[in-house]
Design a protein around this motif. Sequence first.
Motif, PDB file in Angstrom:
ATOM      1  N   ALA A  94       0.838  -1.203   0.000  1.00 34.04           N
ATOM      2  CA  ALA A  94       0.000   0.000   0.000  1.00 34.04           C
ATOM      3  C   ALA A  94       0.870   1.250   0.000  1.00 34.04           C
ATOM      4  O   ALA A  94       0.617   2.216  -0.745  1.00 34.04           O
ATOM      5  N   MET A  95       1.901   1.247   0.850  1.00 36.18           N
ATOM      6  CA  MET A  95       2.813   2.380   0.903  1.00 36.18           C
ATOM      7  C   MET A  95       3.548   2.541  -0.421  1.00 36.18           C
ATOM      8  O   MET A  95       3.641   3.642  -0.981  1.00 36.18           O
ATOM      9  N   ALA A  96       4.080   1.432  -0.939  1.00 30.14           N
ATOM     10  CA  ALA A  96       4.858   1.492  -2.176  1.00 30.14           C
ATOM     11  C   ALA A  96       4.030   2.030  -3.335  1.00 30.14           C
ATOM     12  O   ALA A  96       4.511   2.834  -4.141  1.00 30.14           O
ATOM     13  N   MET A  97       2.784   1.606  -3.421  1.00 27.31           N
ATOM     14  CA  MET A  97       1.912   2.042  -4.511  1.00 27.31           C
ATOM     15  C   MET A  97       1.725   3.552  -4.506  1.00 27.31           C
ATOM     16  O   MET A  97       1.840   4.216  -5.538  1.00 27.31           O
ATOM     17  N   VAL A  98       1.446   4.119  -3.339  1.00 27.91           N
ATOM     18  CA  VAL A  98       1.208   5.558  -3.244  1.00 27.91           C
ATOM     19  C   VAL A  98       2.498   6.341  -3.486  1.00 27.91           C
ATOM     20  O   VAL A  98       2.518   7.333  -4.230  1.00 27.91           O
ATOM     21  N   VAL A  99       3.576   5.910  -2.864  1.00 25.99           N
ATOM     22  CA  VAL A  99       4.846   6.643  -2.999  1.00 25.99           C
ATOM     23  C   VAL A  99       5.354   6.576  -4.439  1.00 25.99           C
ATOM     24  O   VAL A  99       5.805   7.581  -4.997  1.00 25.99           O
ATOM     25  N   LYS A 100       5.238   5.408  -5.069  1.00 27.43           N
ATOM     26  CA  LYS A 100       5.691   5.282  -6.460  1.00 27.43           C
ATOM     27  C   LYS A 100       4.857   6.159  -7.390  1.00 27.43           C
ATOM     28  O   LYS A 100       5.382   6.783  -8.316  1.00 27.43           O
ATOM     29  N   ALA A 101       3.560   6.200  -7.139  1.00 32.59           N
ATOM     30  CA  ALA A 101       2.698   7.032  -7.990  1.00 32.59           C
ATOM     31  C   ALA A 101       3.099   8.501  -7.924  1.00 32.59           C
ATOM     32  O   ALA A 101       2.996   9.227  -8.915  1.00 32.59           O
ATOM     33  N   ASN A 102       3.578   8.917  -6.777  1.00 35.38           N
ATOM     34  CA  ASN A 102       3.923  10.323  -6.605  1.00 35.38           C
ATOM     35  C   ASN A 102       5.388  10.626  -6.880  1.00 35.38           C
ATOM     36  O   ASN A 102       5.848  11.744  -6.651  1.00 35.38           O
ATOM     37  N   LYS A 103       6.126   9.629  -7.393  1.00 38.08           N
ATOM     38  CA  LYS A 103       7.491   9.879  -7.840  1.00 38.08           C
ATOM     39  C   LYS A 103       7.522  10.344  -9.288  1.00 38.08           C
ATOM     40  O   LYS A 103       8.540  10.835  -9.771  1.00 38.08           O
ATOM     41  N   HIS A 104       6.399  10.178  -9.984  1.00 42.73           N
ATOM     42  CA  HIS A 104       6.322  10.657 -11.361  1.00 42.73           C
ATOM     43  C   HIS A 104       6.458  12.168 -11.372  1.00 42.73           C
ATOM     44  O   HIS A 104       6.014  12.862 -10.463  1.00 42.73           O
TER      45      HIS A 104
END
Length: 903
Positions: A94-104
């Motif tokens: 869950a954490m990885a999904m949100v953080v990765k999405a906001n690295k764009h």
Amino acid sequence: MGNPALTYQAANDPDTLETEEWMQALAAVLEREGPERAHYLLERLIDQARRSGAHIPFSPNTAYLNTIATGEQVGHPGNMELEAKIRSYIRWNAMAMVVKANKHNPPDGGDLGGHIASFASLATMIGCGQNHFWHAENEEHGGDLVYFQGHSSPGMYGRAYLEGRLTEEQLDNFRQEVDGKGLSSYPHPKLMPEFWQFPTVSMGLGPLMAIYQARFLKYLHARGIADTSKRKVWVFCGDGEMDEPESLGAISLAAREKLDNLIFVINCNLQRLDGPVRGNGKIIQELEGDFRGSGWNVIKLIWGGYWDPLLASDKEGILRKVMEEAVDGEYQAFKANDGKFVREHFFGKHPKLLEMVSRMSDEDIWRLNRGGHDPHKVYAAFDAATKHEGQPTVILAKTIKGYGLGHVAQGQNPAHQQKKLDLESIREFRDRFNIPVPDDQLEKIPYFKPAEDSPEMQYLHERRKELGGYLPKRRVMADEKLKAPALEVFRPILDPTPEGREISTTQAFVRSLNQILRDKEIGPRVVPILADESRTFGMEGLFRQIGIYAPEGQKYVPVDKDQVMYYKEAANGQLLQEGINEAGAFSSWIAAATSYSTNNRIMIPFFIYYSMFGFQRVGDLAWAAGDMQARGFLLGGTAGRTTLNGEGLQHEDGHSHILSSVIPNCVSYDPTFAHEVAVIIQSGLKRMVEDQENVYFYITLMNENYAQPGLKTGDEAGILKGMYKIKPGAKAKSKDAPKAQLLGSGTILREVIAAADLLQEDWGVHADVWSATSFTELRRNGMDCERHNMLHPSAKPQVPYVTQLLEKTEGPIVASTDYMKLFADQIRPFIPEGRRYKVLGTDGFGRSDFRAKLREHFEVDRHFVVLATLVELAREGKVAKDAPAKAIAKYGINPNKPNPAYA
């Protein structure tokens, strides 16, 4: 939690010995005869004191302790080690999904957003429900309905990824939905139709809709339509969300109707978006008072198991006293810091508390957990909730916002908005939850999924297999097939009224409803819903005919028993009478309108209400209904700005069709005549019941009586498309004779017809009259054509339906309705090129007067239609330039009257 007789002594106790004797007596009763006997004795004592004249203030609150004592706690049946690992993996994903999405880093610099902290505080409770309590729909069980806390969606995706229901590519496209590979930000059935069941954002709508959903399950069971006896409705919501009026607005209904199939789980992490929920108080105690006072079973889940030894050794009650006195702002700070801080600022409030923890390290103190993060305590609370009978249950679970997110988010005020983590925070998160991701991979934040044959994965799938399947999951279509009645069934409404007889479109609707109720197949599936206005709409005859649903039947003889249409309540009643409560009635409508999905039973709800108190009051619920793919009928009664003439400013609707038009799958009509109502309703039944199309209908009705012309064969298609010619103009003697096209809808169409007569008689103008049953549908068709033509420039252009009708006619086009000008103005882009289009409407606040005066005031009556037509014809040189001025004088129009839009 220790001996209940050993509690701290009040400083102002004048006789401590007597107090101790009473406390020991109570302890003896509890030990020998149990809490029920103790409760009975206490209630008798309080009752006796009050009857003797003593003033004893009421308090719905209990101690700031767990409701379920340690000794009464049932054992957890699961594999604790495997469940802890699974929870950790889901947290990480869950954490990885949100953080990765906001690295764009898109060109516009916009962030996708997302939430980590809410699920972080919920993970233990969600895992417990998934592993042990929530049944999926299967042959043995109708399935539990779970309203997941909206901001926790990443956790649901993280688990579905482990289950193999979502792919890594989908997780990588969190909140990136345009290309069809992404996951919706929150629970949205429209966007993920086979996954999410209920939209729980906007805040407050989930709790409200869930209460009426639980009641609807009881309704279906009572009427013998579906066996819902095993099913539960679970509702997860945040403590900050409970500030929304809708969240608590219907809790008394849940208690009154003994909805023991309903379980609220309020995630009390003490924080909302900007800061503490109740920094200076205790939200758990406040909510306990609200729910207990309303008749709910309340389970407080505050302290985790590591507190049990300390509470057991609290012989003087000092620890409990400090727990009571500390406010939520302090509790937030305790978990935003470390064990040393807790030792100094919590246990340091009393020397004996410091002594109590003197042998505990700072790490031991930091490990003292909250109830919502203790799987043993959570299981015991969930187990007790599912077994409780006769009342709905609320679990008030104390948790930590951003649990496990370390110094950047745990217990911090900005935790709700946290969507980015630096590398050190990611490493800290990995170490905290023992995620097997090596250091050289951390920067990529890879998702983690154990091998399919690992003990964790086998356990994960076994638990859901035991409970019947995976959740969340949504049924898209009902298995059953129902057939809509043919249009001929509505013949009594389609034929002209006999000479001298007048009826309203409201009466036409009631007659149509009665025809549907007589249908042996779909009649039992009709759910009439009223918000205490049945007599206004002439529907009181349904009371005796089908009965009003009341779980306990009718315990009294109604005062109107001697009348034909007496007030009849019944345990298997079909009609839902919700009282003065549009939001509740609409929530009942949603439950019925989505029953094809939640219950595999097609139901046909008809909710009729004052149109003014529909979309204006429950607009957010109407939008949620669109998201949920609801199917049913909304009937806006006494519609329009001038129909409900005696009620005034707040009661007159001139904008509901504007509001309904913004909901893409809401099909809206403003019919004038009975035959139009019948044609529209039959079409709705065909589309929603027989074809299972995901639309719902909004139909406005009037209480104004007039003769009904009846249906002319061939007009059906035009009625449904939104416009057809209701009255051709008189045949002109000369081709140069002035001509006009007059459009109207609802009650004002009759003024338009009268205007056509005046134009012919007084000015020699030949006017065709068009019944515009739906300006909204006309606009949608026009926009579809425009879009097609833009995207297919080489193809033959599509022509909007309204353009096709009007391009073969002559003269200016004038529209008048009982709604704001914007309503009829929707079709302006599709008026044939070069033709003038004038719109009259009821912009402005409503007011009280006779209908004729109101229509004159808002400038939509026959005289203003004539004037507007003459003005347009004069501009074209088709009538004398002074014709408009003569009309003003002839009809007594005051040119200096105030603009009704601002009057």
